[in-house]
Design a protein around this motif. Sequence first.
Motif, PDB file in Angstrom:
ATOM      1  N   ARG A  54       0.826  -1.198   0.000  1.00 48.89           N
ATOM      2  CA  ARG A  54       0.000   0.000   0.000  1.00 48.89           C
ATOM      3  C   ARG A  54       0.863   1.252   0.000  1.00 48.89           C
ATOM      4  NH1 ARG A  54      -5.454  -0.656   3.596  1.00 48.89           N
ATOM      5  NH2 ARG A  54      -6.138  -2.665   2.763  1.00 48.89           N
ATOM      6  N   PHE A  55       0.258   2.310  -0.574  1.00 52.70           N
ATOM      7  CA  PHE A  55       0.927   3.601  -0.596  1.00 52.70           C
ATOM      8  C   PHE A  55       0.170   4.619   0.251  1.00 52.70           C
ATOM      9  CE2 PHE A  55       2.546   1.457  -4.270  1.00 52.70           C
ATOM     10  CZ  PHE A  55       3.857   1.890  -4.382  1.00 52.70           C
ATOM     11  N   GLY A  56      -0.653   4.146   1.155  1.00 55.67           N
ATOM     12  CA  GLY A  56      -1.444   5.022   2.007  1.00 55.67           C
ATOM     13  C   GLY A  56      -2.711   4.311   2.426  1.00 55.67           C
ATOM     14  N   ARG A  57      -3.384   4.909   3.394  1.00 58.52           N
ATOM     15  CA  ARG A  57      -4.582   4.308   3.980  1.00 58.52           C
ATOM     16  C   ARG A  57      -5.644   3.970   2.939  1.00 58.52           C
ATOM     17  NH1 ARG A  57      -8.338   7.829   8.149  1.00 58.52           N
ATOM     18  NH2 ARG A  57     -10.137   6.401   8.257  1.00 58.52           N
ATOM     19  N   PHE A  58      -5.823   4.833   1.930  1.00 61.43           N
ATOM     20  CA  PHE A  58      -6.888   4.627   0.950  1.00 61.43           C
ATOM     21  C   PHE A  58      -6.362   4.254  -0.438  1.00 61.43           C
ATOM     22  CE2 PHE A  58      -8.800   7.648   4.034  1.00 61.43           C
ATOM     23  CZ  PHE A  58      -9.834   6.823   4.483  1.00 61.43           C
ATOM     24  N   SER A  59      -5.130   3.839  -0.545  1.00 56.84           N
ATOM     25  CA  SER A  59      -4.582   3.528  -1.869  1.00 56.84           C
ATOM     26  C   SER A  59      -5.275   2.327  -2.497  1.00 56.84           C
ATOM     27  CB  SER A  59      -3.077   3.275  -1.778  1.00 56.84           C
ATOM     28  OG  SER A  59      -2.795   2.136  -0.986  1.00 56.84           O
ATOM     29  N   GLY A 105       0.215   9.378 -10.099  1.00 58.84           N
ATOM     30  CA  GLY A 105      -0.618   9.951  -9.061  1.00 58.84           C
ATOM     31  C   GLY A 105      -1.766   9.021  -8.708  1.00 58.84           C
ATOM     32  N   ALA A 106      -2.783   9.569  -8.062  1.00 57.13           N
ATOM     33  CA  ALA A 106      -3.929   8.786  -7.585  1.00 57.13           C
ATOM     34  C   ALA A 106      -5.011   8.716  -8.652  1.00 57.13           C
ATOM     35  CB  ALA A 106      -4.490   9.404  -6.316  1.00 57.13           C
ATOM     36  N   LEU A 107      -5.596   7.546  -8.801  1.00 59.10           N
ATOM     37  CA  LEU A 107      -6.711   7.345  -9.733  1.00 59.10           C
ATOM     38  C   LEU A 107      -7.997   7.729  -8.996  1.00 59.10           C
ATOM     39  CD1 LEU A 107      -8.001   6.373 -12.324  1.00 59.10           C
ATOM     40  CD2 LEU A 107      -7.737   4.011 -11.535  1.00 59.10           C
ATOM     41  N   VAL A 108      -8.490   8.940  -9.240  1.00 56.02           N
ATOM     42  CA  VAL A 108      -9.610   9.458  -8.471  1.00 56.02           C
ATOM     43  C   VAL A 108     -10.962   9.032  -9.028  1.00 56.02           C
ATOM     44  CG1 VAL A 108      -8.296  11.417  -7.599  1.00 56.02           C
ATOM     45  CG2 VAL A 108      -9.571  11.658  -9.732  1.00 56.02           C
ATOM     46  N   ASP A 109     -11.031   8.631 -10.288  1.00 57.60           N
ATOM     47  CA  ASP A 109     -12.275   8.086 -10.833  1.00 57.60           C
ATOM     48  C   ASP A 109     -11.942   7.206 -12.026  1.00 57.60           C
ATOM     49  OD1 ASP A 109     -14.936   7.518 -10.955  1.00 57.60           O
ATOM     50  OD2 ASP A 109     -15.597   9.544 -11.448  1.00 57.60           O
ATOM     51  N   PHE A 110     -12.814   6.227 -12.275  1.00 56.35           N
ATOM     52  CA  PHE A 110     -12.583   5.225 -13.317  1.00 56.35           C
ATOM     53  C   PHE A 110     -13.926   4.821 -13.881  1.00 56.35           C
ATOM     54  CE2 PHE A 110     -12.416   0.687 -14.480  1.00 56.35           C
ATOM     55  CZ  PHE A 110     -11.388   0.685 -15.414  1.00 56.35           C
ATOM     56  N   THR A 111     -14.012   4.720 -15.200  1.00 54.22           N
ATOM     57  CA  THR A 111     -15.252   4.326 -15.842  1.00 54.22           C
ATOM     58  C   THR A 111     -14.925   3.599 -17.140  1.00 54.22           C
ATOM     59  OG1 THR A 111     -17.422   5.128 -16.581  1.00 54.22           O
ATOM     60  CG2 THR A 111     -15.511   6.496 -17.090  1.00 54.22           C
ATOM     61  N   GLY A 112     -15.943   3.221 -17.901  1.00 49.46           N
ATOM     62  CA  GLY A 112     -15.694   2.495 -19.139  1.00 49.46           C
ATOM     63  C   GLY A 112     -16.963   2.198 -19.897  1.00 49.46           C
ATOM     64  N   THR A 135      -4.211   9.156   1.633  1.00 52.22           N
ATOM     65  CA  THR A 135      -3.971   9.001   3.073  1.00 52.22           C
ATOM     66  C   THR A 135      -5.079   9.553   3.948  1.00 52.22           C
ATOM     67  OG1 THR A 135      -2.744  11.097   3.100  1.00 52.22           O
ATOM     68  CG2 THR A 135      -1.472   9.069   2.743  1.00 52.22           C
ATOM     69  N   GLU A 136      -5.985  10.349   3.389  1.00 54.15           N
ATOM     70  CA  GLU A 136      -7.019  10.959   4.223  1.00 54.15           C
ATOM     71  C   GLU A 136      -8.294  11.164   3.417  1.00 54.15           C
ATOM     72  OE1 GLU A 136      -6.038  15.582   4.289  1.00 54.15           O
ATOM     73  OE2 GLU A 136      -4.215  14.353   4.576  1.00 54.15           O
ATOM     74  N   LEU A 137      -9.401  11.303   4.134  1.00 54.55           N
ATOM     75  CA  LEU A 137     -10.669  11.590   3.483  1.00 54.55           C
ATOM     76  C   LEU A 137     -10.670  13.034   3.012  1.00 54.55           C
ATOM     77  CD1 LEU A 137     -13.192   9.830   5.896  1.00 54.55           C
ATOM     78  CD2 LEU A 137     -12.649   9.151   3.558  1.00 54.55           C
ATOM     79  N   THR A 138     -10.915  13.244   1.737  1.00 53.81           N
ATOM     80  CA  THR A 138     -10.941  14.585   1.161  1.00 53.81           C
ATOM     81  C   THR A 138     -12.227  14.756   0.357  1.00 53.81           C
ATOM     82  OG1 THR A 138      -9.866  13.938  -0.907  1.00 53.81           O
ATOM     83  CG2 THR A 138      -8.428  14.525   0.951  1.00 53.81           C
ATOM     84  N   THR A 139     -12.486  15.988  -0.044  1.00 56.71           N
ATOM     85  CA  THR A 139     -13.585  16.198  -0.979  1.00 56.71           C
ATOM     86  C   THR A 139     -13.220  15.566  -2.324  1.00 56.71           C
ATOM     87  OG1 THR A 139     -12.639  18.318  -1.656  1.00 56.71           O
ATOM     88  CG2 THR A 139     -14.274  18.354   0.123  1.00 56.71           C
ATOM     89  N   SER A 140     -14.231  15.227  -3.094  1.00 58.17           N
ATOM     90  CA  SER A 140     -13.989  14.594  -4.387  1.00 58.17           C
ATOM     91  C   SER A 140     -13.275  15.572  -5.314  1.00 58.17           C
ATOM     92  CB  SER A 140     -15.313  14.156  -5.010  1.00 58.17           C
ATOM     93  OG  SER A 140     -15.114  13.563  -6.275  1.00 58.17           O
TER      94      SER A 140
END
Length: 447
Positions: free
Chosen positions: A183-188, A233-240, A287-292
């Motif tokens: 893992r690269f952080g709590r929410f990775s 970086g972080a994959l903040v959304d994914f669709t298809g 690593t933390e809860l953030t706004t979308s």
Amino acid sequence: MSSSSSSDNGDSGAGGSGEVFEAPSPSRPRRGANDVWPEPFLESLAVQVAVNASSSTSLLAAAPALANVFQVCTTWQAVSRSDHLWQLLTRQVWGRTRLMHDTWRDEFLFRHRTARNFRTRTYNYFTLQFDPSDVDEPDSLSCRCLTLSDLYLAAGFADGTVRLFLLNNRLHIKTLRPPLRDRFGRFSRAVSGIVISDSRLTFATMDGDIHVAEIEGGVHTRTAYAGDIVNDGALVDFTGCGRWWVGLFAGVPGRAFHIWDCNSEETTFIGGTLTDPEAVMGWHTLTELTTSLGRLRISGGETAVACTRWKIMVIDLRNQGVIIGEDEEQRRGLIVTGFDSNDVAYVRIDGRGNASVRRVNTQETVCEFRVSGAAQRRVMGCVNRLHALMCAGGIMRVWEVERGEYLYSIRERVGELDAIVADDRHVAVASTSTAQSTIHLWDFGAL
């Protein structure tokens, strides 16, 4: 965080478009000279009447218009028994190409009655149950995204698990987990998005990994793509959709969009600056809860629409990397969790709660409405073909998206939302009142 997409629901993206309809098949049986022309001509006329009514008034106007056509005389009434005609009508009016009922006439009527139920607040309400005893982390029961298809509802959680439910009986049938990895952080390992296509379920996690599982198989998942979190970086959304997977990344400038061919599972495009202003916050999401930071949707099968706080961007998936539209809001900013799109339009909300429905291809405004309380409270919303649903302060309200008319509020109070998704029949939300997300489901299917 976000809802995701499904491409096994038989939507063609043609509903209500007013496009030229398909002519009746020349291979169909021909009887006599007097019978050859009337039936194809009347089928063509019926389809044109339905398309005109749905595009000029509303999709619900197609059925009454057809009833008037079929009442002209017995010859015209006989045409109404053509299943080929109802197949054309179902595709042109409701955008459906998959038969879910015994006949295409039944399919058309079901879609009409379901849309009418949506307008009149006629539904069945359920909460979905699953066994939480197989989790060992406090974040494991926090739902991050939801996806609907004709048959299934999939829920992605913060620990990387995906729980799959059957819609016909609302039973939890399977839990999928990604292969173990550092893992690269709590929410990775949190699920960023889910795609259901035919017999396959694909889900991605915030570290950029993409995993694939067979719906009818066991619980085995394989990693189709290993993410490179340091460089992307972080994959903040994914669709298809049926041909493409698309990811929206934040953390490294110039690498906002990633596109994959979902058949070969190869990366076909990396680039874009949409999330560059959110680069620092992108790392915080691990690593933390953030706004979308961003939402990403497929519109019409060949277009991706993405939203961040300051801009909406439309990109062409056929000519990858080509930007075909931009919509900026530099004064008040956009509420990312209130953004969503259907096959032809998207809904955006600015920081003061002013919502507008705009066409994907031109950014032309279709209608506007106001979401009360949006400036003071968190708003989360979604759209289907005909309606926009916005939840603020635990109250979910419904507008129609052709003229912006407010219709009603959902009777049930759901609290603070974690995720929301809707199609033309179902609405599903995940909300947190305790440590565990509760999944709510509303079924507007013809009763």
